[in-house]
Design a protein around this motif. Sequence first.
Motif, PDB file in Angstrom:
ATOM      1  N   SER A 134      48.074  49.815  34.800  1.00  0.00           N
ATOM      2  CA  SER A 134      47.750  50.251  36.409  1.00  0.00           C
ATOM      3  C   SER A 134      46.960  51.724  36.694  1.00  0.00           C
ATOM      4  O   SER A 134      47.530  52.466  35.917  1.00  0.00           O
ATOM      5  N   GLY A 165      42.741  45.219  25.834  1.00  0.00           N
ATOM      6  CA  GLY A 165      43.551  44.081  26.642  1.00  0.00           C
ATOM      7  C   GLY A 165      44.997  44.320  27.371  1.00  0.00           C
ATOM      8  O   GLY A 165      45.626  43.282  27.835  1.00  0.00           O
ATOM      9  N   SER A 166      45.650  45.390  27.014  1.00  0.00           N
ATOM     10  CA  SER A 166      46.680  45.685  27.526  1.00  0.00           C
ATOM     11  C   SER A 166      46.919  46.055  29.282  1.00  0.00           C
ATOM     12  O   SER A 166      45.916  46.375  29.408  1.00  0.00           O
ATOM     13  N   LYS A 167      47.870  45.409  29.524  1.00  0.00           N
ATOM     14  CA  LYS A 167      47.999  45.305  31.005  1.00  0.00           C
ATOM     15  C   LYS A 167      48.451  46.868  31.536  1.00  0.00           C
ATOM     16  O   LYS A 167      49.465  47.397  30.849  1.00  0.00           O
ATOM     17  N   PHE A 200      37.922  51.017  31.688  1.00  0.00           N
ATOM     18  CA  PHE A 200      39.381  50.075  32.047  1.00  0.00           C
ATOM     19  C   PHE A 200      38.719  48.878  32.768  1.00  0.00           C
ATOM     20  O   PHE A 200      37.485  49.111  33.479  1.00  0.00           O
ATOM     21  N   LYS A 242      43.221  46.630  32.905  1.00  0.00           N
ATOM     22  CA  LYS A 242      43.361  46.520  31.326  1.00  0.00           C
ATOM     23  C   LYS A 242      42.669  47.360  30.597  1.00  0.00           C
ATOM     24  O   LYS A 242      41.642  48.029  30.981  1.00  0.00           O
ATOM     25  N   ASP A 243      43.061  48.035  29.458  1.00  0.00           N
ATOM     26  CA  ASP A 243      42.411  48.838  28.666  1.00  0.00           C
ATOM     27  C   ASP A 243      41.632  48.102  27.735  1.00  0.00           C
ATOM     28  O   ASP A 243      41.498  46.781  27.828  1.00  0.00           O
ATOM     29  N   SER A 248      39.907  43.278  37.660  1.00  0.00           N
ATOM     30  CA  SER A 248      39.593  42.085  37.946  1.00  0.00           C
ATOM     31  C   SER A 248      38.455  41.831  38.656  1.00  0.00           C
ATOM     32  O   SER A 248      37.813  40.361  38.380  1.00  0.00           O
ATOM     33  N   GLN A 255      51.918  52.339  33.066  1.00  0.00           N
ATOM     34  CA  GLN A 255      52.210  50.941  32.262  1.00  0.00           C
ATOM     35  C   GLN A 255      53.529  50.687  32.943  1.00  0.00           C
ATOM     36  O   GLN A 255      54.764  51.135  32.831  1.00  0.00           O
TER      37      GLN A 255
END
Length: 1037
Positions: A247, A243-245, A301, A239-240, A304, A259
Motif C-alpha cells: 500500500s 507482485g507483492s501486495k 509500483f 504491488k511492487d 489497479s 505492507q
Amino acid sequence: MVAGQSTMVEPKPRASAAQRLEAQETLGISTLDPGHRPPTMPPGRHVTIKVRMLDDTEEVFDISQRASGKVLFDLVCTHLNLVEGDYFGLEYQHHKMMVWLDLLKPIVKQLRRPKHTVLRFVVKFFPPDHAQLLEELTRYLFALQIKHDLACGRLTCNDSSAALLVSHIIQSEIGDFEESQSRQHLLNNSYIPDQMALMDKIMEFHSKNGGQTPAESDYQLLEVARRLELYGVRLHPAKDREGSKLSLAVAHTGVLVFQGHTKISAFNWSKVRKLSFKRKRFLIKLRPDLNQSSYQDTLEFLMSSRDCCKVFWKICVEYHAFFRLFEEPKARPKPVLFTRGSSFRFSGRTQKQVIDYVKDSEFKKIPFERKHSRVQHSRSRPSPLSSPHAPKVPKESVSGAPGDRAEMDSPPHCHWKESVNAEDPSALRIKGSPSIQRNVGHSEDRPGSGAEPGPARQPHPDHLNTGVVSNSPHLSAFSVNSQGVVNGQKPVELCGHSPDVRQPSPLTSPLLNDAGSVRTDDEDERFPTDKAYFIAKELLTTERTYLKDLEVVTVSFQDSVGKDEAMPDSLKSTIFTNFDPLYKFQSGFLREVEQRLALWEGCSNAHIKGDYQRIGDVMLKHLQGLKPLTAHLQKHSEALVELEKACRGSRRLEVLVRDFELQKVCYIPLNVFILRPLHRLMHYKQILERLCKHYPPAHVDFRDCRAALADVSEVVSQLHGSMIKMENFQKLLELMKDLIGIDNLVTPGREFLRLGCLSKLSGKGLQQRMFFLFNDVLLYTSRGMTATNQFKVHGQLPLYGMTIRESEDEWGVPHAFTLVGQRQSVVVAASSLSEMEKWMEDINMAIVLAETINGPTSDRLASSLTDNKSLTEDSCAEAESEDDLMASRTSLERQAPHRGNTTVHVCWHRNTSVSMVDFSVAVENQLSGNLLRKFKNSNGWQKLWVVFTNFSLFFYKTHEDDYPLASLPLLGYSVTIPTESENIHKDYVFKLHFKSHVYYFRSESEYNFERWMEVIRSATVSASHTRILSRKESHPY
C-alpha cells in the motif's frame, strides 16, 4: 475566505452554529467573524448539494452549476466559521473510489449527479504536530476525524493506545469520570471495534483524566494519535515489481510504503526527484545517494487502474506543495498547440500561508457547538485579554495579564535570542509561532522547487514565567504517572518527565523549538553589542553541546552497554564513577551560565553596564570547583585503555560497543566522547584568553578572567603529557576499525601522521589507493566491495632507509613522486600540487623520525598482515586484482556493520588527505550554536542548531535533541563569502561549496561570523607536518 455576496437560498438568514442550536454556554471558541459573507456566486442555474460534516450532520448548500469547487468549499468553511479551512477538503465517491473535489474545476464537470451525491467534509492535510493548529475549532474538527478513523478501522493501533484514545474522547463528551455514567455511555456508543473487551481499560484511563476540559481532551487526543504509525494515513493498494501486495500513502515527510498496516519504507521529499505515473504504473524517481553502493534510480509500483494512479499522484503533489512551499504555485501557461502531461496543480494556501494569515489577522471570537459534548464550563467565555497573535492553547479561554504570554515579533536583523529563564533556566519554553517542519535528510540537495521555512524569534526571558506554562493544556495525573502505550512506545511521554530533566513545553513540538517559522522581516531591536557578550554566548552554546556529549556516556552508553554482564566491574567503575560526578558538576555550571546570559541580554537593560554583564566570576567559581575533580579527569585516559583491553578480551563486549557506535546518538566515535572532558579544558582556556585579550586591565571582569585563566592553565599543564599520548592512541584505535589485514596497529612508540588518497602507478595504470603514514611505516590500501566498506591493506613501505623524489617528468604523470625503499619502490601521484607538497613534506619528516628509532622496524607490521605474510610488490599486484572477489566471498559472512561516514571514507570519496595536526586543530576548534541555512536554489532560511566537530557540521532542530538529523563532512569543501551576483543581501553570511553542492549559512553577529569562518577553515584547509615539532613544544596540552 473570499468576501462577496451570497446567493444561498435559505428560509431565513443563516445564524451562527451556536445561535441555530440555542447554545446556552460557550462550548468552544472560533475566530471567524459571524458577519463574514460567503463567496460571490457566479450566475447560472442553481443546484443543491449535500455535505456531510465531521459530526455526521448533513448541510444543504444551494450553488450555481458553473461555480468552481472552491466556491462550495468556501461556503462550507463560512458555515462552520472556520479560519484554518485549508487543512480540510471535500471528498466524494467516484467509480467506487473516494476522490477529492478539485477546487479549480467547475462542480458540474466533477459531479455527474449533484443532487444524489453526498460530499464529505474531512481532514485532508495532517500536520506533523497539532500545536501548529492555532484554532480550538480546528483541533476539535481534527479530534472528530480521529474519532471517525478509529470507528471505521482506518486508524489501527494496539489495545492500550486504542483505550487511551477513547478515554480522551469520552472525557470530552461526558466530562469527569463517574463509573456508572461512563459504563453506560460506552454501552450506548461504539468508538472502536471490539470495544467491550477494552471497556475496563478505557474506564481506568478515563478515571485519570479528571479536570480536563473538552478542548484539553482534544489536545491530548491529538497528542496520542499523532504518534501512531497510521495517523493521517490513507492507504492506496499497489504491488511492487515482484507482485507483492503493498500500500502507498503520502504524509508531510514524503511517500510511504506499507505492507499490511506496517510501514516498511519511506521516501522523504528531499530524496525524491520526481513523481509521475504512466497508465497503471506509479513511478518514484530518486536522487543519487552517495552513501549507498547499490542505488536504484526509479521505483515502480503497479496500481489497479490509471485513475487510481492519478488520484494518488494528485494528493502527493498537493501534500508536497502544502507542507514544503512558501506560497501557492503559479499556474503554467497553456501551450498553444500541444499539451503534454497533466495540468493539475495545488490550489490554495500553503501551511506557511495559513499560519501567517491566522497570526497576522484580527478575528472576533465567537462560540461554536460541540455536538456530542454534555460538558459546559462557565469559564468558556473568551477573555478580552487574549490575543490572536499568541499561540492558541487548547483551553476554552486564555486569560491572564499581558505579561503572561510570549512575545510574537519578527526576528531582528542580525541577532537572535536564546530563551533562558533568569529564575529557572530549565523552565519550559513556548515559541512565538508554529512552524513547518522541513525534512532534513542526508541528501545534499532538495526536491523540486520547494522552499524551506526559516527561524522564528524566541520569546524574551522576561516573559518566560509561570504564566506562560499555566496556559498550557492541563496535564492530567494519567499523563504523568500512568502512561499508555502507542505502538509499543509511550504515547504521552512528552507529558511526564523527571523533575530534574529539562524538557520542552507540552505545547511546543520539537518542530517549534528552534527550526520552523519563516523569517519575513528584518527589524532591529535592543540587544547586547559588547564582544564579551558573544564570547560568553559561545561558552553557553558549546557547554550545552558538551553536556549532551557527556550524556552519551553517562546515560546512553550506560543503558546500552554498562548494564550488561559482559562489561567488567572494574571498567564500569573506571568510566561511570569518573563521568557521573563530572556530569552533575557541569549541569550546575550550565544552569549558572544560562542565568547569567539571561540577565545579560535583558531588553530593558541591554545597553546599561551592570554587574551581571560579565562571565569571569562564574568561570572562576567553576574552575576552582573543578580542581578537586582533576583526579577524575586524569583517569579518563585510563578508561580509554581499559575499554580497549576489555573489548579485546570479550567478544560480546566488543559487539555491544560496536553496535552502540552505530546508534544515532553516538554521532562520533565513542573514544572521542571519553576524551571530551580533556578537550573541554582547552575550550575554557581559549574562551578565557579571548576575554582577557578583549577586556582592558581596568575592566571589572578582567581580574576574574585572568585568575580563571591561570587556574585552567594549571590543570591543562598537569594533563599535557597524557593528552598527547591519548590523542594518538585514540586515532590508532579508530584506524584499526577502518582497516582489514592488520592486527597490531597499536604498538608502543607508533605515531599516526597523515592519511589520504594517492594514485599508485602499476601495470594497470593509476589506481586510487588510501595511504596511512606513521612514524615508522607507510601502508597503502584499497576499499573492497565488502559489507563493512573497510580498507584492505595491500602493502607496507618501511620508512627506515627510504628516500623520496619528485618524478613528474620521469613518468609524465602530474604531481607524481617516487618512494624508494630498501626492498621496493612505489610511484604515486597526488590530486594537486598542494597535496603533493604536504605528502612529501610529511613523509620526509617521518623518515627523519624513523631514523631516531633504534634499528629498522620493518618487521613490526609485516608479521601482522593477515593472509599476506611476506607481502612484496610482486604479490601485491595479484592481491589487488583479486581484492573485490575475495572480499565478496569472505567479508560478508564474518564482518560486522561499519560506519561509512568516517574521516577515512570522506577522504576516499573526496580524494584528499588529513594529518594528525588537523585532528588536533579540529579538537581545539569545536563550536556550536544557531545558524540559518539556505540552499542554492531556495528562497527561505532555516534555523538549525549546528555543531562543528570531527571535520563535520552536525545539524539539529534544537540543542535539546539527542542526535543529529544530518551531517555535512567538510573535508574538500571551500568556505568563502558570497559575491554580489549571488543576490544574498544579508549580513554575516558565508558560503560552503564542493563541486555543485552549495550551502549558505548566516550567523547572528560579526563575532560569530568570524568564529564560524575560523573553525570551518581549520577543517577545509589541511595543514602540513611542519607543525608537528611546534605542536609537541607549544601544544596547549
